[in-house]
Each structure stands twice: as structure tokens, then as C-alpha cells.
Enzyme design. Structure first.
Site, short mmCIF file in Angstrom:
data_model
loop_
_atom_site.label_atom_id
_atom_site.label_comp_id
_atom_site.label_asym_id
_atom_site.label_seq_id
_atom_site.Cartn_x
_atom_site.Cartn_y
_atom_site.Cartn_z
CB SER A 189 -47.48 24.11 -34.92
OG SER A 189 -47.72 24.26 -33.55
N PRO A 190 -44.63 25.11 -33.70
CG PRO A 190 -44.18 26.52 -31.91
CD PRO A 190 -45.28 26.11 -32.84
CD GLN A 202 -42.70 27.23 -28.34
OE1 GLN A 202 -42.09 26.16 -28.25
NE2 GLN A 202 -44.01 27.30 -28.51
CE1 TYR A 207 -41.27 20.40 -21.94
CE2 TYR A 207 -42.65 21.70 -23.41
CZ TYR A 207 -41.98 20.53 -23.12
OH TYR A 207 -42.00 19.49 -24.02
NE ARG A 222 -49.31 13.86 -34.67
CZ ARG A 222 -49.51 14.34 -33.46
NH1 ARG A 222 -50.21 15.46 -33.33
NH2 ARG A 222 -49.02 13.74 -32.39
#
Length: 775
Positions: free
Chosen positions: A421-422, A500, A581, A723
Site C-alpha cells: 500500500s502507498p 500514486q 487531499y 503496516r
């Protein structure tokens, strides 16, 4: 469960704590009765009175299901009750799932049930033998009055608890009414398995849940969405008429045999959560404190476990306040976990129509794993044959876990379903990724994932979140990224690497995460822009509302960054429209207060993100996939809802998005997320199965078993983990090793080949004891 209470066989009852001599119990259901019996047995000198408004033989519902774990607690605490229950239980192992005339059976599950009336008779007899005073057909005095006359008040007065409502300010109840109607009925024959049957009627989808509770009786629950219930005309029917209608709808399951009610009514399930379970010397147990949907087990089970824990804590603690604190501390995590599973299960049944088009065995697997308590690995242990048949239908070659099957987006085929994941690293200098990024992303590419994503890469200097954020707004940055993609492609062939792209919007110009996440920079701030001039936090900078010219400028920044991303040799591009964002700020009604063509209804709020998507898609190579990350809920009143998320997904799909990366939240600072294992997956699941758009799911997915379960059930196409990849860069390689998989879905770097098997941790072949010598 706490240590076995004193007073178990062979023990001596602990002296009654002086503060717990006189005890009042409100409610004579299983939880209240069992609490009274335990408390009396542990300290015979106690004076315990139970108030029950109904007659002794009045009961609602029919069968009660208890787990082996619960029975074990009962056996240790009160062998007399355990022995009586053991003699009454009906046990079975199979689950039958009948859908569109096809029955699939899965075994090895292990259930035990008995009639609710018989359970109450056993508990009545035990209370009577121990000297508990039972007052039937008697309303209890209000809890406040009892609290002044008794040392302890146990409120076991059910889901409609008057005690809880009378002291709502203290207990802080939060009650959610759900969208399905259901009715409890009984059949005078025993099903030979726990049976789920789906009926697709002219009015909509209905389902039957049935299980035996004696040698010749079964509980039958019929459930359907509220709108289906109304369309079918159940609203105007009495109990007998409803029962007869259910018999006709589920004639095959019932074999033409009748059903009977017991003051049965159509109700909506209510989830009860309380911020506190005690108030002074009054404590809630069972449904008064918490509820869990019947589709994952019996509320009686939770109530009995509450009684066991409360009795133990009263024996172990020096006073009542300490005991009630310990009781809640012990039970709350267990109950919260159960409620999360129950919520997932009930929502699965609410969305049942979404799954009806799945292949039959996948549908059955999806149903069995709906609460996430039964997983792929767990089900494989219970019923290897059934699980293998689901895998075979899915397309898993023999010996291949679902997570190691390939997945294709346009001309890119990922060798497995794992995505890194980013994750923002805040370690770039002037937007340029350096050696840290090479090692960070390179290690995870070597680690075996099918797709490795960069952090959010910003499209302009003022579009950064922090001074440490990476960018793609200069050619030097593009060259630095090409160094990283080149390493991944050369040293980890078969691993794709994606970028991304995003713009921070109102969440920019902040400190590095470890210096104070979302806190404004102490100096050197740059101006912020957003959909509307609303700060993210009260201490955040107020952004400027973007004008038409500003929107056009930012759109071109995304286009220029996309061209650089292609020259940097990225395999996939993701547009960041989540987490508050810039583009996310246009989508949410909480952050977009515009009155022009870019604000107001969702169609308008989508306009700018779609304009950016279209412009980027135009320059991004046709054979390379483009995905979109969204926040499927804002976790805040008035924000983006799950329904909105489906509409957003449809809009991006119509514009050519190849997949949706479904996250949640981080849009407003006062959000209230419902954290838990795989807690964001239901949003991805719904989008996938309502729209047909492939989805990437994220959020507290921590095990390869979770990944296998989600992929095989058809709830997601790809699973992104953050994580776990920080903890273990080679997470995917290790997942393969732990499952004994060595096929094409993962490849160990030749340099690491010697480590492709788990190291031994110690001797396990010590000689077994063969002889026992007498003294």
C-alpha cells in the site's frame, strides 16, 4: 475468563465481601438467572432476589446455541448446571446452504443447542435449590430505588432495558436499528444441519436460518429487507398469517410441514452499545449492555459469559466498584470483537442480493466467511474437500492459495493479489526520492508482492503535504524515480511498481509525521488551495478557494506529472482522491461548500476529479492501467456515505478507471472511525459487487489468511497492506513459505533462495515418555 472462582468442586467458598451481601437482579432471562445462581453458590449467605415480569414458562424465541468455550466456563463454575445442560444438548457439525436449488454442505463446524424453555427450567431449578428468591409476574422496582436498598443491582432486563434508559446519561447508550425485518418461528422436526436457504421472490430476496434445538424441533428465522417485507404485504398480517406465508415461501426447506409462533412478531434488529456498563452499584449484563446479531450465535451465550465474569470479579476484587471496573475491562474487548463480527454478518445479509450472481460454491464460501471469524485457513481445516472445491471453481491450480493467483488490468498482469500500500515516508529532499526510497521500495519489490505502490507523489511544490514529500514536478525527480523503477524491474522481475499522484490541498504545509502529524510548520509555510476555504484543523492554515484558472493550472500539473511517470517507467498510475487531499476535498460535502458548477450535488462535486482523471488518462499509455483511491466514508455525520461511494465508483468506471482502491476517512479531523480487523473491506466489497468494478481493499488486513479469505469470497480483487510490509518487507515471500507454496505466483530472488524455508526454532523431536515407574 478470569481464574476459576472459589467454590468450584473441591474448593471452599470465599467469604462474601461485605459490600455484596444483598443483590437484586432485574430480569429472569438466562443471563439474570445464571448470575443469581452463581453469586449465590459462591457465597451462600448472600440474599439474592430476581424479579421477572413474566410467568415461569413464558419465553420468546425457541432454541439457544452455546459454544464449547461457554460450556467450559459453565462446567468449571457450576458442574450441576453443566451436567443438566449436557444431557439436553443437540449437537451437529454441518451447515447447508441452499441457493437457486443447489445445496452445498460444509462440515466440521460443531454446534450445540437446546430449547430456551428447557434452559430456563434448569436455571429455575438451580436457583430454587440454592435459595435464590424468584419473583415471577412481578415488575421490579426501578433501579434507582433498588440501588438504595441493595448492595448490588444486576440489570439483565434485555434489549429494551428500562434500567439503561432510566440512566441513559450514565450508561451512554448508542442504539442502531438495522434495515432487515425478521421473525422467530419453530418447526416440529429437526433439521439435520444448520440451514441457510435463499428465496428469490417477485417482491425481493428472503432468507431462512434454521437449526435444531431438540430431537424433534428446530428454530426457524425468516429475514428480509424492510422494503421487501413491505412489498410482500407482511406489514398487514397477524402472526398466524405471517407464519402461513413463510411456510409457502420456504416449502422446500420445510418439506411442506407447518411452522408455529410464540407471540412472534416481525422486528428490526437493534445493535446496543453502551459507553459504560455500570453506574454506582448498578451493572448491566447481556442484551441490556450489548447485542450481537443472531446470525453469528446466541445473545444468550454473551449473557451467560457476562454472568461468569461478573461473579468471578466480585470474588476476586476487594469491593464492588473495583469488581465492576474489572468486569467491564474483562468483557468489553470480547464483546467489541463479537459485535464487529456480528455487524459484518448482519450487513452481509442486508446486502445479500449483491452476491446472488456469484458462482454457487463461492457464494457458499462467502456466506460461511461473512463475519471474518471463519477464514479460508480455518475452513480448510474444518472441511478440506469443500474448500478445495471452492478454490478449484475460482481457478486456483492444485496447491495454489487464492492470493497467489494472477490478476490482469489492461495489459498488466500481476502475478499475485498482494499490493504494498502507498505509505508516506517524508524522506525526500526538494521532492527528489533518494537512497532511502530506493532501499525502501526496492526491498518490498524483492519481497514478492504483485504490485508495489509509491507514497503519494505530489504534482507541484505547493501540493506537498510536508517538506519531506516526494514529487514528480521536475525532470530531476523523474530521473530519480526511474532509478527506483529500474532496480525493481531488473532485480525483482514479475513485480509491478505503481505511482500514486496527488495534491495535498488543505492538508499541506505541515510538519513531518514524527515531528507532529498534521501540525502546521513553525515557519516556511507555503500557501494552500482547496475546494473551499476551510481549514483541516482549528490551528491549520486557511486555504484559498480555487478559481477556474487555478483548477485548470492544477489539472495541467497532474497531466505533466503523469507524462513524467510514464517516462520514469511506472507500470500503473493511481489518482489520489481520498484522505482529505485536494481531489478528495471536492468529493466530500463536508469540505466542498462551493456554489458554482463544482459544488452542491454529488454530480457537481465529482466534476473536477473526473476532469483531472480524463486529462491524465488521455496522456497515460493505453495499455497501462489507471486506478483511483477514494475514501468510501468520512466517518462523520453529513459526509460521504457508502451510497455515495458506489455512485463515485460508477462515475470513475464510466470514465475508464480500471480499479478502485477503497480506503476510508481522514477527510475531517473530528472523524469517528469504527476500527477493527479488515474494517474497510465492507465498502470495497459493496462497490465490487454492485458495480462490477475491480477493487483494491485496504485497512487492518494483517494475515495471509485474511487475504486468501477476501479474495476467494469475491469481496476484493487485490489486497493492499501497509503496516505488515513495514514490519516485514518480505511479507509475501514469507506468506508463500508458510503455506508451502513455490509456484509462479511468487519468486524468491536467487540471492535469497537459501532462506525460502522457515528456519527451525528449536528441537521438536525429543523422546516421548514411554514408561511410568512406580514409587
Amino acid at each position: 475468563m478470569s481464574a476459576t472462582p472459589a467454590g468450584a468442586p473441591g474448593g471452599t467458598p470465599t467469604p462474601t465481601p461485605p459490600e455484596a451481601h444483598r443483590i437484586a437482579v432485574i430480569g429472569g432471562g438466562p443471563g439474570g438467572l445464571y448470575a443469581a445462581a452463581l453469586l449465590k453458590r459462591l457465597a451462600p449467605a448472600r440474599e439474592i432476589t430476581v424479579w421477572e415480569r413474566n410467568a415461569p414458562d413464558d419465553t420468546f424465541g425457541f432454541g439457544v446455541v452455546l459454544s464449547d468455550e461457554t460450556l467450559g466456563g459453565i462446567e468449571h463454575a457450576d458442574p450441576v448446571v453443566y451436567a443438566a445442560l449436557r444431557d439436553e444438548f443437540v449437537r451437529w457439525d454441518d451447515i447447508d446452504i441452499v441457493h437457486r436449488g443447489i445445496r452445498h454442505t460444509s462440515g466440521g463446524h460443531g454446534f450445540a443447542a437446546l430449547g430456551r424453555r428447557r434452559l430456563l427450567e434448569i436455571l429455575h431449578a438451580r436457583c430454587h435449590d440454592l435459595g435464590v428468591e424468584l419473583r415471577f409476574r412481578t415488575e421490579a422496582p426501578d433501579a434507582a430505588t433498588l440501588a438504595t436498598e441493595y448492595d448490588l443491582v444486576v440489570a439483565a432486563d434485555g434489549v429494551h432495558s428500562g434500567t439503561r434508559e432510566a440512566h441513559a446519561e450514565a450508561f451512554g447508550p448508542d442504539i442502531t436499528t438495522h434495515r432487515c425485518r425478521y421473525i422467530w418461528l419453530a418447526a416440529d422436526f429437526a433439521f439435520d444441519a444448520f440451514r441457510f436457504e435463499i428465496a428469490e421472490t417477485e417482491h425481493g430476496v428472503m432468507q431462512l436460518h434454521g437449526y435444531p434445538f431438540s430431537a424433534h424441533e428446530s428454530t426457524v428465522i425468516v429475514e428480509m429487507r424492510e422494503e421487501v417485507w413491505r412489498a410482500a404485504g407482511f406489514e398487514g398480517l397477524d402472526e398466524d398469517e405471517s407464519t402461513e406465508r413463510c411456510v409457502k415461501i420456504f416449502a422446500d426447506a420445510l418439506g411442506g410441514r407447518p411452522l408455529r409462533g410464540n407471540k412472534s412478531a416481525w422486528i428490526n434488529f437493534r445493535t446496543v452499545v453502551n459507553s459504560r456498563w455500570s453506574h454506582g452499584n448498578t451493572v448491566l449484563i447481556g442484551d441490556a449492555a450489548h447485542t450481537a446479531h443472531f446470525s453469528i450465535g446466541s445473545g444468550t451465550k454473551l449473557a451467560v459469559e457476562d454472568a461468569l465474569a461478573l461473579a468471578a470479579c466480585l470474588q476476586e476484587q476487594p469491593d464492588i466498584p473495583s469488581a465492576l471496573t474489572a468486569y467491564e475491562a474483562e468483557r468489553r474487548p470480547v464483546v467489541a470483537s463479537t459485535q464487529r463480527a456480528a455487524r459484518a454478518s448482519l450487513e452481509w445479509f442486508e446486502r445479500l442480493p449483491d452476491y446472488l450472481g456469484q458462482p454457487p460454491r463461492q457464494f457458499a464460501f462467502n456466506l460461511l466467511t461473512r463475519s471474518r471469524r471463519v477464514t479460508h485457513d480455518n475452513l480448510r481445516l474444518r472441511d478440506a474437500g469443500f474448500t478445495r472445491s471452492v478454490e478449484r471453481d475460482f481457478g486456483c491450480p492444485d496447491g495454489t492459495p487464492p492470493m497467489f493467483t494472477p490478476f490482469t488490468l489492461r495489459e498488466l498482469t500481476l502475478r499475485n493479489r498482494v499490493v504494498v500500500s502507498p505509505m508516506d515516508m517524508y524522506s525526500a529532499v526538494d521532492g527528489v526520492p533518494g537512497d532511502f526510497h530506493l532501499v525502501h521500495l526496492g526491498a518490498r519489490a524483492l519481497g514478492g508482492a504483485g504490485l508495489v505502490m509509491t507514497e503519494m507523489v505530489c504534482v507541484s511544490e505547493h501540493g506537498r503535504i510536508t517538506p519531506g514529500c516526494a514529487g514528480l514536478y521536475t525532470e530531476g525527480q523523474a530521473d530519480a524515480w526511474r532509478r527506483i523503477t529500474g532496480f525493481a524491474h531488473a532485480q525483482a522481475p514479475g513485480t509491478a511498481i505503481g505511482v500514486q499522484l496527488g495534491h495535498s490541498g488543505r492538508k499541506g504545509s505541515t510538519r513531518l509525521m514524527w515531528e507532529g502529524i498534521d501540525e502546521p510548520l513553525p515557519d516556511g509555510n507555503w500557501p494552500l488551495v482547496a475546494a473551499s476555504p476551510l481549514p483541516y484543523r482549528p490551528d491549520s492554515q486557511i486555504p484559498h478557494e480555487l478559481s477556474r484558472a487555478g483548477l485548470a493550472e492544477i489539472r495541467e500539473q497532474f497531466v505533466a506529472a503523469a507524462r513524467r511517470a510514464d517516462r520514469a517507467d511506472f507500470d500503473l498510475l493511481e489518482l489520489h482522491c481520498a484522505h482529505g487531499y485536494l481531489l478528495s476535498g471536492f468529493l466530500s460535502p463536508l469540505t466542498n461548500h462551493r456554489t458554482d458548477a463544482y459544488g452542491g450535488p454529488l454530480e457537481n462535486r465529482l466534476r473536477f476529479p473526473l476532469e483531472v482523471f480524463d486529462a491524465v488518462r488521455e496522456v497515460w499509455p493505453r495499455g497501462k492501467p489507471m486506478t483511483v483511491r477514494v475514501s468510501a466514508t468520512d466517518w462523520a455525520d453529513g459526509g460521504t456515505t457508502a451510497d455515495d461511494a458506489v455512485a463515485i465508483a460508477r462515475a470513475f468506471a464510466a470514465h475508464g478507471a480500471d480499479a478502485l482502491d477503497v480506503s476510508t476517512g481522514q477527510v475531517v479531523s473530528d472523524e469517528r472511525p469504527a476500527y477493527g480487523r479488515s474494517y474497510q473491506t465492507p465498502y470495497a466489497d459493496r462497490i465490487r459487487n454492485e458495480t462490477g468494478l475491480p477493487v483494491i481493499t485496504v485497512g487492518a488486513i494483517s494475515s495471509w489468511d485474511d487475504v486468501n479469505s477476501l479474495i476467494l469470497a469475491g469481496r476484493a480483487d487485490l489486497c493492499a497492506l501497509a503496516r505488515p510490509h513495514l514490519y516485514d518487507p518480505h511479507w509475501t515471500l514469507h506468506a508463500a513459505a508458510e503455506q508451502g507454496y513455490a509456484g509462479p505466483g511468487v519468486s524468491w530472488p536467487v540471492q535469497y533462495g537459501a532462506g525460502s524455508r522457515r528456519p527451525q526454532t528449536g528441537r521438536t523431536d525429543a523422546p516421548k515418555q514411554r514408561l511410568t515407574l512406580g514409587s
